[in-house]
Design an enzyme around this catalytic site. Sequence first.
Site, PDB file in Angstrom:
ATOM      1  N   CYS A 239       0.827  -1.216   0.000  1.00  0.00           N
ATOM      2  CA  CYS A 239       0.000   0.000   0.000  1.00  0.00           C
ATOM      3  C   CYS A 239       0.857   1.260   0.000  1.00  0.00           C
ATOM      4  O   CYS A 239       0.340   2.364  -0.171  1.00  0.00           O
ATOM      5  CB  CYS A 239      -0.939  -0.004   1.205  1.00  0.00           C
ATOM      6  SG  CYS A 239      -2.027  -1.428   1.243  1.00  0.00           S
TER       7      CYS A 239
ATOM      8  N   HIS B  14      -9.339   3.816  -1.108  1.00  0.00           N
ATOM      9  CA  HIS B  14      -7.979   3.258  -1.017  1.00  0.00           C
ATOM     10  C   HIS B  14      -7.705   2.220  -2.095  1.00  0.00           C
ATOM     11  O   HIS B  14      -7.642   1.033  -1.821  1.00  0.00           O
ATOM     12  CB  HIS B  14      -7.762   2.666   0.384  1.00  0.00           C
ATOM     13  CG  HIS B  14      -6.414   2.046   0.581  1.00  0.00           C
ATOM     14  ND1 HIS B  14      -5.269   2.533  -0.017  1.00  0.00           N
ATOM     15  CD2 HIS B  14      -6.016   0.971   1.322  1.00  0.00           C
ATOM     16  CE1 HIS B  14      -4.239   1.775   0.327  1.00  0.00           C
ATOM     17  NE2 HIS B  14      -4.667   0.821   1.138  1.00  0.00           N
TER      18      HIS B  14
END
Lengths: 405, 472
Positions: A94, A348
């Site tokens: 991420c 996200h």
Amino acid sequence: MAESFKDKVAIVGMGCSKFGENWDMGSDDMIVEATYNALEDAGIEMKDIDAGWVGTIGFHGTGSAMTSTGITGASISMPLKLQYKPVTHVENGCATGTDALRNAAFAVAAKVYDIVLVVGIEKLKDTGFGGLGELGIPPHPVFEGGITAPGMYALAATRYFKKYGLSPEEGKKMLAKVSVKSHYNASRNPRAHLRNVITEEQVLNAPVIAWPLGLFDCCGVTDGAGAAILCRAEDAKQFRDDYVLIKGLGLSIGPGQGSVRTDYDFTIWDETVHAAKEAYAMAGIKDPRKEIDFVECHDCFSISEIIAVESLGLCERGKAINDLESGAWTQEGDIPVNLSGGLKAFGHPIGASGCREAFEIYKQLQGKAEDKSRQVKNARLGLVHNQAGLPGKFMCAVGLYGLPD
Amino acid sequence: MVGITSYGAYIPMYRMSLQTLAQTWGGFAGKGEKAVANWDEDSLTMATESSVDCLNGMDRSQIDGLYFATTTPAYREKQNASIIAKVIDLRRDITTADFTNSVRGGTSALKAAIDAVGAGSAKKFLVAAADCRVPAPDSAFETLFGDGSAALLVGDSDIAVEIEGSASISSEFLDIWKREEDRFVQAWEARFIITQGYLAHLEEIISTLFKKYDVAPKDFSKFVFYAHDKRRHGQLAKQLGFDPKNQVQDPLLGSVGHTGSAQAMMMLVAALEEAKPGDRILFANYGDGADAFILKVTDQIEKVRDRRGIKKNLASKMDLPTYGKYLHFRNLMEWGRQREPENFAAATMSWRDRNWVLSCHGHKCRQCGTIQFPMQRVCTWCQAKDDFDEVRLSDRKGTLFTYSMDNLATSVDKPTVIAIVNIEGGGRFSTILTDRDTEKISADMPVEFTFRRVHEGQGIHNYFWKCRPIRG
């Protein structure tokens, strides 16, 4: 000998696709949208790009027929028809988006290229199931399998409550304040994914995803792309007057020993501490809470925002509850956190988040926040906190972006 | 001299009330309950539990062999005993074998182990029996069958139970069977099974034994023998001249259920828990013939009392509240599941990591003395390279440092309780908490290791260690 990277590279253009469940868009569509958005912003054309960096984790074969290579540089060369230019694929979980930008910035600073393109992209909604699925695909057949990201982050919430003497009810109430703020911020942000305003009561009564985390403690699953155009600081004025400078970059990859060593207590993100230290040193930051004007941090879960802000040194450990109660992290507070809505409510898409967070900082610093009501006042320095992995085994990138002194 | 030197047992945590079955299918509710293996258990995992119980406090490197008896082997082709031996951390230069296909397998294995020790090819031989028979839904067997395991250690020294005599019969008799292609057991008419099978064979073996050794019921303090059902069990004892009240061992049918190849051995363990030095026990088993043994308890029995055995396992239990949950546990229906990627598995990886995946070994750093799990190449504390000793962690207790209850993770028994466990003496284990009541979990509670079946990815039984709240 290594020298400070501060103020060497400028961001002169940024773009961002719509974030959300983009059923009608493949990764190629979002790459095209974000990149052309950034080119237009910088006032340049595709042929001006010398080299590219693409950040994606290639989630479950992210892509379409056009980007079937998924996790190579071709992920952007093919949809953009970049004509035989060098493109590097960066993957760091991420934290991919910020790390892609970081590596591109280094190449520009080294004067290997003049103008480079950075794209962060993830297409998550082609799997046929909600959530990201279980982790452990495939680190090991049996060790730490059969669990999910909310389950792992929830471990931190349980221990945070215990350590700071909060009952589960008190703890959940504290978490709820984070999510209420994120949704409120996103509600005024046209590109955000989850734009519904929510109440503390709604958060507390929502179904449990991974106790103690409920539905509104978790970010959604979002498609999206962000893009940036970088050049050396001395060339930035050729493109625009309100360019943004990279003040500091930090990256810390943990040795993953939090689930092995008994001295890790799950209430602090060590990799964040280290990445922030590197970035602060580069930028010459001594008192982060005073010197940094606003923060986009990795709030994949409500507890993540709390521990991230504490780990960044922006709040005393265990004292986030006071800041949340006083409103210090809201737009009107002294250190606004996740004005965009954050990962929680803006969305996200894994590889895109670092670029998207930079997009928010960039627009706010320029005074160009979409929807004037959410424009932060007199900001000169913003922080991006972009983190991968799970409590005990993180990869963290921190970026400091600011206006010229 | 050859004899039994230790004993152990295991009964799964979950019990299903016969009332629950009656509520599901209608009809008359029998009294009592039966033990039901958790969804992550099978005959193999239960055998590791009873074996560990049996070897409590003993040096496992002294064990020369393991026989495993079951009618429900986890693998139909591929030895199960070799997995159990690795899990309970036995040596490599030992004899292992599976005794499958007959409910009499436990005593067949016991006899083979006695012979091996008697012949001098082994000094200590472990025999484990376990069954997890899935009866057809809404059948008489469904109210009867339960899950469980027992283990006996046979040795040539420190004998707790002497074997004074034995006899065996092999007999072709079709009473209860399951073909390769059958999902559930089949049975011929009950009256045929009872009169020509159960009663006839046990009468024959007992009278053979009585004649051979010139003994009678009065010479025994306990008669421990296979039970087809509760009624016939009592009938046979009476017929043979035993006092049903004082001389007959309870067949565990209203509390555990019929545990197949483990039944007779579990009953023997229960008898040994109560036995006094000098007691003589008549022990008999049935299935495709019969086995019988004359056993005599010695003073040594007092030294192997610290076992969970039957008593403690029986007392530690949790209600399996619905038949629906049971259907999930035994995977008895086709389920509409959420779409998800297939579970990852690789025989190569599991093999490379066998010392920590199966034997639960951690590394103890020779430089800084810290313990770490899983095994590492470079020390997580002092970064010394390849300078470790292997230590078994599965027999240590731990504390639950933090946990969460994951409803998103796919499981037949949500939520998945993710657990970070600090191990007594050092080391941390990132795992799943099983056999848990979600209302009774708290940070810093004590837990223990248990070996479970984790998932079926790639058509492999992927086994690993979990933790559970300490039982009873």
